[in-house]
Scaffold this motif. Sequence first.
Motif, PDB file in Angstrom:
ATOM      1  N   ILE A  40       0.848  -1.183   0.000  1.00  0.00           N
ATOM      2  CA  ILE A  40       0.000   0.000   0.000  1.00  0.00           C
ATOM      3  C   ILE A  40       0.893   1.246   0.000  1.00  0.00           C
ATOM      4  CG2 ILE A  40      -1.574   1.366   1.417  1.00  0.00           C
ATOM      5  CD1 ILE A  40      -3.025  -1.119   2.162  1.00  0.00           C
ATOM      6  N   PRO A  41       0.741   2.132  -0.987  1.00  0.00           N
ATOM      7  CA  PRO A  41       1.672   3.273  -1.107  1.00  0.00           C
ATOM      8  C   PRO A  41       1.322   4.483  -0.248  1.00  0.00           C
ATOM      9  CG  PRO A  41       0.623   2.676  -3.224  1.00  0.00           C
ATOM     10  CD  PRO A  41      -0.176   2.056  -2.130  1.00  0.00           C
ATOM     11  N   ASN A  42       0.078   4.568   0.267  1.00  0.00           N
ATOM     12  CA  ASN A  42      -0.385   5.837   0.828  1.00  0.00           C
ATOM     13  C   ASN A  42      -0.858   5.734   2.276  1.00  0.00           C
ATOM     14  OD1 ASN A  42      -2.666   4.327   0.158  1.00  0.00           O
ATOM     15  ND2 ASN A  42      -3.842   6.084  -0.581  1.00  0.00           N
ATOM     16  N   SER A  43      -0.164   4.916   3.061  1.00  0.00           N
ATOM     17  CA  SER A  43      -0.450   4.848   4.492  1.00  0.00           C
ATOM     18  C   SER A  43       0.593   5.652   5.262  1.00  0.00           C
ATOM     19  CB  SER A  43      -0.431   3.392   4.977  1.00  0.00           C
ATOM     20  OG  SER A  43       0.904   2.928   5.088  1.00  0.00           O
ATOM     21  N   SER A  44       0.267   6.000   6.503  1.00  0.00           N
ATOM     22  CA  SER A  44       1.218   6.732   7.339  1.00  0.00           C
ATOM     23  C   SER A  44       2.379   5.846   7.767  1.00  0.00           C
ATOM     24  CB  SER A  44       0.504   7.305   8.565  1.00  0.00           C
ATOM     25  OG  SER A  44      -0.188   6.290   9.269  1.00  0.00           O
ATOM     26  N   SER A  45       2.262   4.530   7.561  1.00  0.00           N
ATOM     27  CA  SER A  45       3.322   3.587   7.937  1.00  0.00           C
ATOM     28  C   SER A  45       4.234   3.227   6.769  1.00  0.00           C
ATOM     29  CB  SER A  45       2.698   2.288   8.493  1.00  0.00           C
ATOM     30  OG  SER A  45       1.912   2.544   9.620  1.00  0.00           O
ATOM     31  N   PHE A  46       3.990   3.789   5.600  1.00  0.00           N
ATOM     32  CA  PHE A  46       4.684   3.356   4.395  1.00  0.00           C
ATOM     33  C   PHE A  46       6.200   3.421   4.518  1.00  0.00           C
ATOM     34  CE2 PHE A  46       6.650   4.525   0.303  1.00  0.00           C
ATOM     35  CZ  PHE A  46       6.364   3.388  -0.430  1.00  0.00           C
ATOM     36  N   ASP A  47       6.743   4.570   4.930  1.00  0.00           N
ATOM     37  CA  ASP A  47       8.197   4.733   4.975  1.00  0.00           C
ATOM     38  C   ASP A  47       8.850   3.726   5.913  1.00  0.00           C
ATOM     39  OD1 ASP A  47       8.252   6.814   3.133  1.00  0.00           O
ATOM     40  OD2 ASP A  47       8.047   8.356   4.664  1.00  0.00           O
ATOM     41  N   GLU A  48       8.311   3.587   7.116  1.00  0.00           N
ATOM     42  CA  GLU A  48       8.896   2.662   8.087  1.00  0.00           C
ATOM     43  C   GLU A  48       8.819   1.217   7.593  1.00  0.00           C
ATOM     44  OE1 GLU A  48       8.592   1.505  12.856  1.00  0.00           O
ATOM     45  OE2 GLU A  48       7.298   3.077  12.005  1.00  0.00           O
ATOM     46  N   CYS A  49       7.698   0.855   6.983  1.00  0.00           N
ATOM     47  CA  CYS A  49       7.533  -0.521   6.522  1.00  0.00           C
ATOM     48  C   CYS A  49       8.438  -0.835   5.335  1.00  0.00           C
ATOM     49  CB  CYS A  49       6.074  -0.784   6.168  1.00  0.00           C
ATOM     50  SG  CYS A  49       4.953  -0.731   7.593  1.00  0.00           S
ATOM     51  N   MET A  50       8.671   0.127   4.459  1.00  0.00           N
ATOM     52  CA  MET A  50       9.583  -0.105   3.344  1.00  0.00           C
ATOM     53  C   MET A  50      11.021  -0.234   3.831  1.00  0.00           C
ATOM     54  SD  MET A  50       7.645  -0.567   0.870  1.00  0.00           S
ATOM     55  CE  MET A  50       8.839  -0.740  -0.455  1.00  0.00           C
ATOM     56  N   GLU A  51      11.372   0.496   4.866  1.00  0.00           N
ATOM     57  CA  GLU A  51      12.691   0.326   5.477  1.00  0.00           C
ATOM     58  C   GLU A  51      12.838  -1.087   6.031  1.00  0.00           C
ATOM     59  OE1 GLU A  51      13.393   3.316   8.384  1.00  0.00           O
ATOM     60  OE2 GLU A  51      13.266   4.988   6.967  1.00  0.00           O
ATOM     61  N   MET A  52      11.800  -1.593   6.672  1.00  0.00           N
ATOM     62  CA  MET A  52      11.817  -2.951   7.210  1.00  0.00           C
ATOM     63  C   MET A  52      12.002  -3.983   6.100  1.00  0.00           C
ATOM     64  SD  MET A  52       8.670  -2.423   9.916  1.00  0.00           S
ATOM     65  CE  MET A  52       8.166  -4.125   9.786  1.00  0.00           C
ATOM     66  N   LEU A  53      11.307  -3.771   4.980  1.00  0.00           N
ATOM     67  CA  LEU A  53      11.411  -4.707   3.867  1.00  0.00           C
ATOM     68  C   LEU A  53      12.822  -4.705   3.291  1.00  0.00           C
ATOM     69  CD1 LEU A  53       9.984  -6.638   1.859  1.00  0.00           C
ATOM     70  CD2 LEU A  53       9.440  -4.621   0.465  1.00  0.00           C
ATOM     71  N   CYS A  54      13.381  -3.525   3.084  1.00  0.00           N
ATOM     72  CA  CYS A  54      14.729  -3.429   2.509  1.00  0.00           C
ATOM     73  C   CYS A  54      15.784  -4.021   3.441  1.00  0.00           C
ATOM     74  CB  CYS A  54      15.053  -1.970   2.192  1.00  0.00           C
ATOM     75  SG  CYS A  54      14.092  -1.288   0.817  1.00  0.00           S
ATOM     76  N   GLU A  55      15.632  -3.793   4.743  1.00  0.00           N
ATOM     77  CA  GLU A  55      16.580  -4.330   5.715  1.00  0.00           C
ATOM     78  C   GLU A  55      16.538  -5.852   5.767  1.00  0.00           C
ATOM     79  OE1 GLU A  55      15.501  -2.399   9.315  1.00  0.00           O
ATOM     80  OE2 GLU A  55      16.407  -0.460   8.757  1.00  0.00           O
ATOM     81  N   SER A  56      15.372  -6.435   5.507  1.00  0.00           N
ATOM     82  CA  SER A  56      15.207  -7.890   5.599  1.00  0.00           C
ATOM     83  C   SER A  56      15.484  -8.599   4.288  1.00  0.00           C
ATOM     84  CB  SER A  56      13.776  -8.223   6.052  1.00  0.00           C
ATOM     85  OG  SER A  56      13.469  -7.635   7.289  1.00  0.00           O
ATOM     86  N   TRP A  57      15.526  -7.861   3.184  1.00  0.00           N
ATOM     87  CA  TRP A  57      15.503  -8.458   1.854  1.00  0.00           C
ATOM     88  C   TRP A  57      16.587  -9.509   1.632  1.00  0.00           C
ATOM     89  CZ3 TRP A  57      11.733  -8.407  -1.572  1.00  0.00           C
ATOM     90  CH2 TRP A  57      11.991  -8.829  -2.871  1.00  0.00           C
TER      91      TRP A  57
END
Length: 307
Positions: A40-57
């Motif tokens: 989901i691109p337009n939530s208030s959690s987007f930035d933090e969650c994308m950081e989590m995804l990149c860190e875990s990738w």
Amino acid sequence: MKNDLYSIDIHADDYALSVNNSRRILQLIKDGKLDSISVIPNSSSFDECMEMLCESWDSFAKKPLVSVHLNIADGYSLSGITDPMLTAKLGERRVFCASWGRLFLSSFVPGRREAIIAELKKEFAAQIKAVSGRLPAGANPTGAREGTLRLDSHTHTHMIPVVFDAMTDAVHESGMADKLSFVRVSGEPLMPFIRITGTFPAVNLVKNLILNVLSIRARRKLRHAGVSFGILWGILMSGRMDKKRVELLLPVITEYARRRGEKLEILFHPGRVLQGEEHPEFSRGDDLFVRSDNRDDEYQAVTSVCR
């Protein structure tokens, strides 16, 4: 069940909806249970969650395909749409408030249809850019190039003709037409579900019938554009993809897809938003859905059935 990438796709929607919701999806990826996710691109959690995804990738043995979960059902407008039919003011920002019915009817209103397409294609371009710009390096290595674009939408709004056309216009005008490899077609067969009649909400049956009709147009346009799609399972049982019924229907629906030579996307909502996670940008109806106990049942179904 061993998943063949080209026949069965175990999919989780709603990554980046909230931090807890996303952590649960990340755990399923780490456990090798998921083939793909939607962000989901337009939530208030987007930035933090994308950081989590990149860190875990790099830790994922099986890296999922990633789709943009286009959202105009609720959430913030990334392009600043001010049309009162589409958005409402929330603090200093605008949030989506358009209903499915109003969007559908607008497809048939000359002038109004063109105005909505003009607004939505700017929004979709912004949402696609938001996700594409934050994907981990090497994501979506399908076909001959990396970074291949995959699209679906929250509450399947992209199946509405005016929304579908705005989506495809956004892709073309953003210069990404050659990168678009997959679009979800929300057409779900009815016959496999006869054996569980009465165990899903009647409103989901109505959704299924409407989406099946709209999918005819979408399939025709995607075939003409050379964009892939498949069969979807997860509309009638949306929010209720529990272990017992998934196990019962899995052989029937996979055989249905096999006979037609099409890929099967099995849609789950295994994440869950905690009560302490406040997201005012999402509608009340969506809020009840994403906090439901049924999401725990879906998580268990993925962990126990999908291997």
